[in-house]
Design an enzyme around this catalytic site. Structure first.
Site, mmCIF file in Angstrom:
data_model
loop_
_atom_site.group_PDB
_atom_site.id
_atom_site.type_symbol
_atom_site.label_atom_id
_atom_site.label_comp_id
_atom_site.label_asym_id
_atom_site.label_seq_id
_atom_site.Cartn_x
_atom_site.Cartn_y
_atom_site.Cartn_z
ATOM 1 N N LYS A 1 5.833 3.438 6.562
ATOM 2 C CA LYS A 1 5.820 4.548 5.805
ATOM 3 C C LYS A 1 5.691 5.872 6.684
ATOM 4 O O LYS A 1 5.687 5.874 7.967
ATOM 5 C CB LYS A 1 4.195 4.540 5.061
ATOM 6 C CG LYS A 1 3.171 4.347 6.109
ATOM 7 C CD LYS A 1 1.766 3.816 5.326
ATOM 8 C CE LYS A 1 0.564 3.769 6.423
ATOM 9 N NZ LYS A 1 -0.818 3.560 5.604
ATOM 10 N N THR B 1 0.440 -1.098 2.838
ATOM 11 C CA THR B 1 0.278 -0.180 2.116
ATOM 12 C C THR B 1 0.973 -0.079 0.604
ATOM 13 O O THR B 1 2.166 -0.073 0.539
ATOM 14 C CB THR B 1 0.761 1.221 2.535
ATOM 15 O OG1 THR B 1 -0.025 1.223 4.063
ATOM 16 C CG2 THR B 1 0.372 2.289 1.808
#
Length: 230
Positions: free
Chosen positions: A81, A115
């Site tokens: 990410k 995530t």
């Protein structure tokens, strides 16, 4: 933390944040890492709101080189990410935070860390998974860099899972920003495939990503040697 230390002790690459050494006292374990002073990609994306196609290609290519190395050592990062992508002083990207990275094993359905928003459907659904989870995350970031938001949104992991399972996100031709190419959209769409067997990279790994038409003529050697203008 011990898992991360063990992994990092076996890895060293110009496109990851490397561990220099580790030591401990009675209370803490200390990891001494490469110093990266350029800020993380989340910070830069928030400032710009969108990246250009050339910027996105450059950033994703850095990640691809790092993944090529990690996957060759049977390591799945599992938490790619923008916050875990750090810029050096020349603007090249390195992957950091190996807290949930794992050695690839055939039976890993219980390993569901990551995530929400960047997690592949097979992880969200607690299924066995492999290297394509990292390719899905690249697709999510490519979409995010193009449009300024992730393809699947929700306030919780449960909501995001419901959105992912409800509809296959694909960028349509009439949605393509004026300054982006059809090849870039095809690359992102093929990475965002919910079924890992249909995802770019499923059969031949990173080799498929590097061979995609979007990277035709791209100088991977100059990127690796960090002589490209970023």
């Amino acid at each position: 933390i011990m898992s991360e230390r063990t992994l990092l002790s076996k890895l060293h690459h110009p496109f990851i944040v490397n561990m220099i050494c580790a030591f401990q006292d009675y209370s803490y374990l200390y990891l001494v890492m490469d110093l990266l002073s350029g800020g993380d990609l989340r910070y830069h994306h928030c400032r710009c709101r969108r990246f250009s196609e050339d910027q996105t290609k450059f950033f994703l290519a850095c990640i691809i080189l790092a993944l090529e190395y990690l996957h060759s050592h049977k390591v799945i990062h599992r938490d790619l990410k923008p916050e875990n992508l750090v810029c050096d002083d020349k603007g090249y990207i390195r992957i950091t935070d190996f807290g949930v990275a794992k050695i690839n094993l055939p039976d890993n359905s219980s390993e569901t860390s990551g995530t929400p928003g960047y997690m592949a459907p097979e992880v969200l659904c607690a299924q066995n998974h492999s290297y394509p989870v990292d390719y899905f995350a690249i697709g999510v970031m490519g979409y995010e860099f193009m449009f300024g938001q992730r393809p699947y949104l929700g306030r919780s992991r449960k909501e995001i899972k419901q959105v992912v399972m409800r509809k296959q996100v694909q960028i349509e031709e009439n949605e393509i920003p004026d300054d982006w190419s059809l090849e870039s959209v095809d690359f992102i769409n093929r990475l965002l495939q919910r079924k890992e067997t249909k995802r770019l990279g499923y059969r031949e790994g990173v080799k498929e990503l590097r061979a995609h038409p979007w990277f035709k003529g791209f100088d991977w050697d100059r990127l690796y040697n960090k002589t490209l203008v970023s």
